[in-house]
Scaffold this active site. Sequence first.
Site, PDB file in Angstrom:
ATOM      1  N   GLU A 100       0.820  -1.283  -0.051  1.00 15.52           N
ATOM      2  CA  GLU A 100       0.206  -0.037   0.103  1.00 15.52           C
ATOM      3  C   GLU A 100       1.005   1.381  -0.002  1.00 15.52           C
ATOM      4  O   GLU A 100       2.092   1.252   0.401  1.00 15.52           O
ATOM      5  CB  GLU A 100      -0.926  -0.155   1.473  1.00 15.52           C
ATOM      6  CG  GLU A 100      -1.800   1.015   1.493  1.00 15.52           C
ATOM      7  CD  GLU A 100      -2.920   1.443   0.324  1.00 15.52           C
ATOM      8  OE1 GLU A 100      -2.328   1.611  -0.703  1.00 15.52           O
ATOM      9  OE2 GLU A 100      -3.881   1.589   0.617  1.00 15.52           O
ATOM     10  N   ASP A 104      -3.416   5.843   6.572  1.00 14.90           N
ATOM     11  CA  ASP A 104      -4.008   7.117   7.355  1.00 14.90           C
ATOM     12  C   ASP A 104      -4.670   6.707   8.463  1.00 14.90           C
ATOM     13  O   ASP A 104      -4.491   6.565   9.409  1.00 14.90           O
ATOM     14  CB  ASP A 104      -4.794   8.090   6.015  1.00 14.90           C
ATOM     15  CG  ASP A 104      -5.088   9.301   6.635  1.00 14.90           C
ATOM     16  OD1 ASP A 104      -4.608   9.606   7.618  1.00 14.90           O
ATOM     17  OD2 ASP A 104      -5.919  10.124   5.785  1.00 14.90           O
ATOM     18  N   PHE A 154      -0.938  16.456   3.846  1.00 16.25           N
ATOM     19  CA  PHE A 154      -1.168  15.752   2.631  1.00 16.25           C
ATOM     20  C   PHE A 154       0.029  15.549   1.975  1.00 16.25           C
ATOM     21  O   PHE A 154       0.584  16.569   1.367  1.00 16.25           O
ATOM     22  CB  PHE A 154      -2.363  16.513   2.009  1.00 16.25           C
ATOM     23  CG  PHE A 154      -2.867  15.645   0.950  1.00 16.25           C
ATOM     24  CD1 PHE A 154      -3.940  14.507   1.122  1.00 16.25           C
ATOM     25  CD2 PHE A 154      -2.638  16.136  -0.414  1.00 16.25           C
ATOM     26  CE1 PHE A 154      -4.359  14.024   0.062  1.00 16.25           C
ATOM     27  CE2 PHE A 154      -3.301  15.211  -1.470  1.00 16.25           C
ATOM     28  CZ  PHE A 154      -4.135  14.210  -1.381  1.00 16.25           C
TER      29      PHE A 154
HETATM   30  P1  5GP Z   1      -7.246   5.584   5.108  1.00 18.48           P
HETATM   31  O1  5GP Z   1      -8.025   4.434   4.465  1.00 18.48           O
HETATM   32  O2  5GP Z   1      -5.878   4.714   5.844  1.00 18.48           O
HETATM   33  O3  5GP Z   1      -7.464   6.445   5.712  1.00 18.48           O
HETATM   34  O4  5GP Z   1      -6.603   6.004   3.599  1.00 18.48           O
HETATM   35  C1  5GP Z   1      -5.733   5.343   2.860  1.00 18.48           C
HETATM   36  C2  5GP Z   1      -5.552   5.720   1.466  1.00 18.48           C
HETATM   37  O5  5GP Z   1      -6.007   7.167   1.404  1.00 18.48           O
HETATM   38  C3  5GP Z   1      -4.440   5.679   0.752  1.00 18.48           C
HETATM   39  O6  5GP Z   1      -4.156   4.272   0.098  1.00 18.48           O
HETATM   40  C4  5GP Z   1      -4.376   7.028  -0.161  1.00 18.48           C
HETATM   41  O7  5GP Z   1      -4.799   6.682  -1.289  1.00 18.48           O
HETATM   42  C5  5GP Z   1      -5.232   7.972   0.444  1.00 18.48           C
HETATM   43  N1  5GP Z   1      -4.286   8.754   1.299  1.00 18.48           N
HETATM   44  C6  5GP Z   1      -4.226   9.020   2.759  1.00 18.48           C
HETATM   45  N2  5GP Z   1      -3.471  10.004   3.091  1.00 18.48           N
HETATM   46  C7  5GP Z   1      -2.852  10.578   1.810  1.00 18.48           C
HETATM   47  C8  5GP Z   1      -1.961  11.693   1.535  1.00 18.48           C
HETATM   48  O8  5GP Z   1      -1.701  12.601   2.425  1.00 18.48           O
HETATM   49  N3  5GP Z   1      -1.942  11.768   0.186  1.00 18.48           N
HETATM   50  C9  5GP Z   1      -2.329  11.241  -0.765  1.00 18.48           C
HETATM   51  N4  5GP Z   1      -2.206  11.607  -1.956  1.00 18.48           N
HETATM   52  N5  5GP Z   1      -3.483  10.216  -0.439  1.00 18.48           N
HETATM   53  C10 5GP Z   1      -3.528   9.871   0.898  1.00 18.48           C
END
Ligand code: 5GP
Length: 177
Positions: A100, A104, A154
């Site tokens: 992955e 986040d 971000f």
């Molecule tokens: P989670 O489900 O853990 O909240 O988020 C995972 C997904 O969110 C990651 O695979 C990614 O696509 C997106 N994401 C989370 N943080 C960032 C970030 O800082 N930048 C970008 N471009 N995508 C993020």
Amino acid sequence: MEIKIEDLKVLFSEEQLQTRIKELAKELNELYKGEEVIAVCVLKGAVMFATDLVKYLDMPLKMEFIRLSSYGSSTSTSGKVNAVEIKLPDLNGKNVLIIEDIVDTGLTAKFLIDFMHVNFNVKSLKFCSLLDKKMTRKVDIEPDFYGFEVDDKFVVGYGLDYDGYYRNLRYIGYKEL
Ligand code: 5GP
């Protein structure tokens, strides 16, 4: 928030990324000890990381790709994960390595791990993320391997996008607020 290329500051350079990826590959090679691995790359964000990482893995390996819902053009999580496209071969009895881009809230990671356990009786399941935003976690989940920890900013580049752009950058950058 709008992100322009000239606003980007380098968080992890190409060299830092490549050095860390080789270290992660070494750890994974030690873990699997030549056993076959099915590397499951989570599209689209992990594509750069996965393709670079697998080049340094020395066991018999197959690559699979799955696609989940993403942020779209927003820079904050919707809190929902939808399986958009998951077509996987039979993973029963396999060593599965999920690759992955970033963890986040942890919802995506939890969804994927649960999905694998519900659908397959895998031999082993490991989760490897290039980045780990530990501060923004909403569910109790940790990647087994991660490249770098990032605080609550971000980030874009090296697979990670803003509104579909910047995946092609060789570094990971962020916009200073
Ligand atoms: P989670 O489900 O853990 O909240 O988020 C995972 C997904 O969110 C990651 O695979 C990614 O696509 C997106 N994401 C989370 N943080 C960032 C970030 O800082 N930048 C970008 N471009 N995508 C993020």
